[in-house]
Scaffold this motif. Structure first.
Motif, PDB file in Angstrom:
ATOM      1  N   VAL A  63     -56.509 -23.461  68.630  1.00 28.25           N
ATOM      2  CA  VAL A  63     -56.572 -24.801  69.218  1.00 28.25           C
ATOM      3  C   VAL A  63     -56.124 -25.878  68.228  1.00 28.25           C
ATOM      4  O   VAL A  63     -55.259 -26.690  68.543  1.00 28.25           O
ATOM      5  CB  VAL A  63     -57.990 -25.112  69.750  1.00 28.25           C
ATOM      6  CG1 VAL A  63     -58.055 -26.525  70.321  1.00 28.25           C
ATOM      7  CG2 VAL A  63     -58.395 -24.104  70.807  1.00 28.25           C
ATOM      8  N   ASN A  82     -54.506 -14.621  62.760  1.00 24.29           N
ATOM      9  CA  ASN A  82     -54.521 -16.074  62.941  1.00 24.29           C
ATOM     10  C   ASN A  82     -53.115 -16.621  63.126  1.00 24.29           C
ATOM     11  O   ASN A  82     -52.910 -17.593  63.853  1.00 24.29           O
ATOM     12  CB  ASN A  82     -55.191 -16.761  61.754  1.00 24.29           C
ATOM     13  CG  ASN A  82     -56.681 -16.530  61.733  1.00 24.29           C
ATOM     14  OD1 ASN A  82     -57.252 -15.999  62.682  1.00 24.29           O
ATOM     15  ND2 ASN A  82     -57.312 -16.910  60.653  1.00 24.29           N
ATOM     16  N   ILE A  87     -62.876 -31.072  67.383  1.00 23.77           N
ATOM     17  CA  ILE A  87     -62.899 -29.666  66.962  1.00 23.77           C
ATOM     18  C   ILE A  87     -63.361 -29.551  65.513  1.00 23.77           C
ATOM     19  O   ILE A  87     -64.139 -28.668  65.160  1.00 23.77           O
ATOM     20  CB  ILE A  87     -61.513 -29.021  67.161  1.00 23.77           C
ATOM     21  CG1 ILE A  87     -61.238 -28.864  68.650  1.00 23.77           C
ATOM     22  CG2 ILE A  87     -61.415 -27.676  66.457  1.00 23.77           C
ATOM     23  CD1 ILE A  87     -59.824 -28.483  68.971  1.00 23.77           C
ATOM     24  N   THR A 107     -65.969 -25.309  64.332  1.00 25.48           N
ATOM     25  CA  THR A 107     -65.672 -24.083  65.058  1.00 25.48           C
ATOM     26  C   THR A 107     -65.236 -22.968  64.102  1.00 25.48           C
ATOM     27  O   THR A 107     -64.892 -23.223  62.951  1.00 25.48           O
ATOM     28  CB  THR A 107     -64.596 -24.354  66.125  1.00 25.48           C
ATOM     29  OG1 THR A 107     -64.433 -23.193  66.908  1.00 25.48           O
ATOM     30  CG2 THR A 107     -63.278 -24.731  65.510  1.00 25.48           C
ATOM     31  N   ASN A 108     -65.218 -21.762  64.596  1.00 23.96           N
ATOM     32  CA  ASN A 108     -64.811 -20.651  63.731  1.00 23.96           C
ATOM     33  C   ASN A 108     -63.302 -20.674  63.493  1.00 23.96           C
ATOM     34  O   ASN A 108     -62.548 -21.356  64.182  1.00 23.96           O
ATOM     35  CB  ASN A 108     -65.283 -19.301  64.290  1.00 23.96           C
ATOM     36  CG  ASN A 108     -64.559 -18.892  65.550  1.00 23.96           C
ATOM     37  OD1 ASN A 108     -63.335 -18.914  65.616  1.00 23.96           O
ATOM     38  ND2 ASN A 108     -65.316 -18.509  66.561  1.00 23.96           N
ATOM     39  N   ILE A 165     -60.822 -19.926  66.537  1.00 25.80           N
ATOM     40  CA  ILE A 165     -60.678 -21.025  67.500  1.00 25.80           C
ATOM     41  C   ILE A 165     -59.862 -22.156  66.881  1.00 25.80           C
ATOM     42  O   ILE A 165     -58.987 -22.732  67.525  1.00 25.80           O
ATOM     43  CB  ILE A 165     -62.061 -21.541  67.965  1.00 25.80           C
ATOM     44  CG1 ILE A 165     -62.857 -20.434  68.647  1.00 25.80           C
ATOM     45  CG2 ILE A 165     -61.913 -22.757  68.871  1.00 25.80           C
ATOM     46  CD1 ILE A 165     -62.240 -19.894  69.914  1.00 25.80           C
ATOM     47  N   TYR A 166     -60.137 -22.450  65.620  1.00 25.91           N
ATOM     48  CA  TYR A 166     -59.376 -23.512  64.956  1.00 25.91           C
ATOM     49  C   TYR A 166     -57.897 -23.140  64.862  1.00 25.91           C
ATOM     50  O   TYR A 166     -57.025 -23.984  65.057  1.00 25.91           O
ATOM     51  CB  TYR A 166     -59.943 -23.819  63.567  1.00 25.91           C
ATOM     52  CG  TYR A 166     -59.372 -25.087  63.003  1.00 25.91           C
ATOM     53  CD1 TYR A 166     -59.915 -26.316  63.353  1.00 25.91           C
ATOM     54  CD2 TYR A 166     -58.258 -25.072  62.174  1.00 25.91           C
ATOM     55  CE1 TYR A 166     -59.376 -27.496  62.878  1.00 25.91           C
ATOM     56  CE2 TYR A 166     -57.713 -26.246  61.694  1.00 25.91           C
ATOM     57  CZ  TYR A 166     -58.274 -27.450  62.048  1.00 25.91           C
ATOM     58  OH  TYR A 166     -57.732 -28.619  61.587  1.00 25.91           O
ATOM     59  N   GLY A 219     -50.919 -20.598  70.541  1.00 30.06           N
ATOM     60  CA  GLY A 219     -51.433 -21.945  70.801  1.00 30.06           C
ATOM     61  C   GLY A 219     -50.342 -22.997  70.747  1.00 30.06           C
ATOM     62  O   GLY A 219     -50.296 -23.909  71.575  1.00 30.06           O
TER      63      GLY A 219
END
Length: 124
Positions: free
Chosen positions: A69, A2, A56, A61-62, A65-66, A9
């Motif tokens: 984004v 992550n 979002i 969201t999972n 993705i978080y 990102g």
């Protein structure tokens, strides 16, 4: 993992912010001039970022993705420090009307748009 996604990102978000800021300074100056010389690119960036983050958050969201984004792209895209620096500049230049309008539209507008994005996401 992550951590890496958030960094990638953030790079994308910073590049978007740079592009929109430069575009806005060339093409949106007339908007800022009508509203006490407001920094319209930063206002646009922060308000759209608030809306997208609310959306979002609303779609739940999972975590991956978080990370890319929400934390990454939008963290690099939005700019709290620039907004506050611009607020100080408006105040120092004795543009009190612009200062108040920019502060209210940024803070209150951002909060409202987070809620709008969140509730729109829930509808979907």
């Amino acid at each position: 993992m992550n951590f890496l996604l958030a960094g990638i990102g953030a790079s994308i978000g910073a590049m978007l912010r740079y592009a929109i800021t430069n575009y806005g300074k060339k093409h949106w100056e007339w908007i800022g001039n009508k509203f006490s010389n407001l920094p319209t690119p930063t206002l646009f960036i922060n308000l759209t970022g608030a809306f997208i983050l609310g959306f979002i958050f609303g779609i739940k969201t999972n975590v991956f993705i978080y990370a890319i984004v929400g934390t990454g792209v939008l963290g690099g895209y939005t700019t709290f420090s620039t907004m506050n620096t611009e607020l100080v500049e408006l105040y120092k230049s004795k543009n009190y009307r612009g200062f108040i309008f920019y502060a209210l539209s940024s803070y209150l507008g951002g909060l409202i748009l987070v809620f709008v994005g969140y509730y729109l996401a829930i509808l979907f």
